[in-house]
Design an enzyme around this catalytic site. Structure first.
Site, short mmCIF file in Angstrom:
data_model
loop_
_atom_site.label_atom_id
_atom_site.label_comp_id
_atom_site.label_asym_id
_atom_site.label_seq_id
_atom_site.Cartn_x
_atom_site.Cartn_y
_atom_site.Cartn_z
N HIS A 1 56.28 -15.74 3.53
CA HIS A 1 55.88 -16.65 4.61
C HIS A 1 56.24 -18.10 4.32
CE1 HIS A 1 54.03 -16.99 8.43
NE2 HIS A 1 53.20 -15.97 8.29
N ASP B 1 58.41 -18.49 9.54
CA ASP B 1 57.18 -18.12 10.24
C ASP B 1 57.38 -16.79 10.96
OD1 ASP B 1 55.85 -20.44 9.41
OD2 ASP B 1 56.78 -21.59 11.04
#
Length: 486
Positions: free
Chosen positions: A457, A461
């Site tokens: 992450h 995104d």
């Protein structure tokens, strides 16, 4: 004038600091050529043959099979130059053994037991179990299944094999083995070592592999059966396998220790370290989607029906991955934690998960983005064969930028895999099975697959990850989409 040179365990690359001797390929007194493999060693990455840089006569070996040596430790000594054959062999003191030519003119076999050194005794015991030599071409790999001396794998001609009876043990009882017609075929030196460490006579087993080849599973089954009968207490070493079979264990008594212990060493230990680091350092997330793979399977069938080399399904999935990474390069990256930077690659070195007897490994297809489906198929086949034979080099196991995990071969639909550190993402592919599906407004039975993407992450995104996965699913459902990138 002959000169004795010492050959040390070389740097095997990729930060490896030690290796375990699996099998000696030469004896003391043998003549070796430049770059001839002299020993087979196992590292945390792979099993490799180490070539000798000298030409001459082996005068000493250092280390028994199963011994771990650090990089830079002596492996063997070689007499080179004129008169090398006249240089006396010497005892390494570590189980390498000594050949004739010491100051004592009598042969080791002719000395009294009190005069014979442990190294000579060990060599004489091995000699009883090793009366097979390499002669010309047509070599095959085989191994003896004795329990009183280290089992060794030798290269022999099938029509010139020989063996001698030796003592063995079964369920704790000493017995005399019947003569056998040739050596016992074993799949790898690791299987021989597992049997040897547990005093298991391989000649008592019936192999379940091709032409009676004894597999690791056969040895583990025999040891578990013996333990259940109270005749054996432990399986002493070996990585747990991810195939549903019980793992090898190392215990003196399961009841006394309160549990089963499995040593994390070799490939299994390296995998454990890497996965633990991935969990500690990478904040991962997973998204998934079901896709209709009917058209992809039809496209593959049409390609293979047209003649030429067969195209594998994993090669088509790899081609889809490289096309998706070209659209979403954020996922073809790594994070430099010290510099606090995201490093994006301009090439795709595609790793793929491969299950072997030694555990799970991830070979890497270099420059996968520059290969077509046929070339990818060939490279996947080559690396898979090398992985199962334990012949992958450290370079073939490192440097990946993205991993494809086809866990569908295990008959499962989905998974949330751990990212192969230091990469940023992994695509998982489940099994392709017929399921009810709404196709063109009608309920129909279609070939459905679940695709999952586990990603770091920090590099992107959910929008980027979702876009990548949706593009992969679109290519699976409509392979013609790939034409835009060919």
């Amino acid at each position: 004038m002959a000169q004795v040179l010492e050959f040390k365990l070389p740097d095997l690359g990729e930060g490896l600091t030690e290796a375990e001797i699996v099998r000696w390929l030469v004896e003391v007194g043998d003549v070796v050529a430049v770059d001839q493999p002299v020993v087979e060693v196992e590292t945390a990455k792979a099993m490799v043959e180490v070539p000798c840089p000298y030409q001459g006569v082996v005068t000493a070996r250092f280390g028994e099979e199963g011994t771990e040596l650090p990089v830079g430790a002596p492996l063997l000594t070689v007499a080179v130059g004129e008169g090398a054959a006249d240089v006396p062999a010497r005892d390494s003191g570590t189980g390498g053994g000594a050949a004739e030519g010491r100051q004592d003119e009598r042969s080791p076999a002719g000395r009294s037991p009190a005069e014979r050194s442990p190294a000579v005794e060990s060599r004489d015991e091995r000699a009883k179990d090793e009366q097979v030599r390499s002669e010309g071409s047509g070599n095959v790999l085989v191994g003896y299944g004795t329990s009183d001396a280290p089992a060794r794998r030798r290269r022999v001609r099938p029509d010139r094999r020989a063996a001698t009876p030796s003592a063995g043990r079964a369920n704790g009882r000493v017995r005399t083995a019947e003569p056998v017609d040739g050596p016992v075929p074993v799949i790898s030196p690791l299987v021989r070592r597992l049997a040897r460490q547990n005093d298991l006579d391989l000649r008592e087993l019936t192999g379940s592999g091709p032409e009676g080849l004894i597999l690791r599973a056969d040895v583990e089954y025999a040891l578990r059966a013996a333990a259940a009968q109270g005749g054996r207490t432990a399986v002493q070493e070996g990585p747990a396998e991810l195939t549903g079979r019980a793992p090898a264990v190392s215990v003196s008594s399961a009841a006394g220790s309160g549990g089963i212990r499995t040593p994390l060493k070799g490939v299994r230990g390296a995998v454990a370290d890497k996965l633990s680091r991935s969990r500690r350092e990478i904040p991962d997330a997973t998204c998934w989607v079901d896709a209709d793979a009917t058209e992809l399977t039809r496209a593959r069938a049409a390609m293979n029906a047209a003649g030429g080399a067969k195209i594998s399904l994993v090669a088509l999935l790899a081609r889809i991955c490289t096309a998706a990474l070209a659209r979403f390069p954020e996922l073809n990256a790594t994070v430099d934690t010290e510099a606090r930077e995201i490093v994006r690659f301009d090439h795709v070195h595609l790793g793929f998960a491969a299950q072997t007897d030694r555990g799970l490994v991830v070979p890497v297809v270099r420059d996968a983005h520059a290969r077509d489906a046929e070339a990818l198929t060939a490279e996947f086949a080559r690396l898979t064969e090398a992985a199962r034979a334990g012949r992958l080099t450290p370079g073939e196991l490192t440097g990946g930028t993205f991993t494809l995990n086809n866990y569908g071969v295990f008959g499962v639909d989905g998974s949330t895999p751990i990212i192969n550190h230091p990469e940023a993402a992994m695509l998982g592919v489940g099994r392709i099975v017929p399921k009810p599906w709404v196709h063109e407004g009608e309920l129909a039975v279609r070939q459905v697959v679940q695709l999952s993407l586990t990603f770091d992450h920090r590099v992107c995104d959910g929008g980027t990850a979702g876009g990548f996965l949706r593009y992969v699913a679109d290519c699976v459902e409509q392979p013609a989409v790939l034409l835009r990138t060919l």
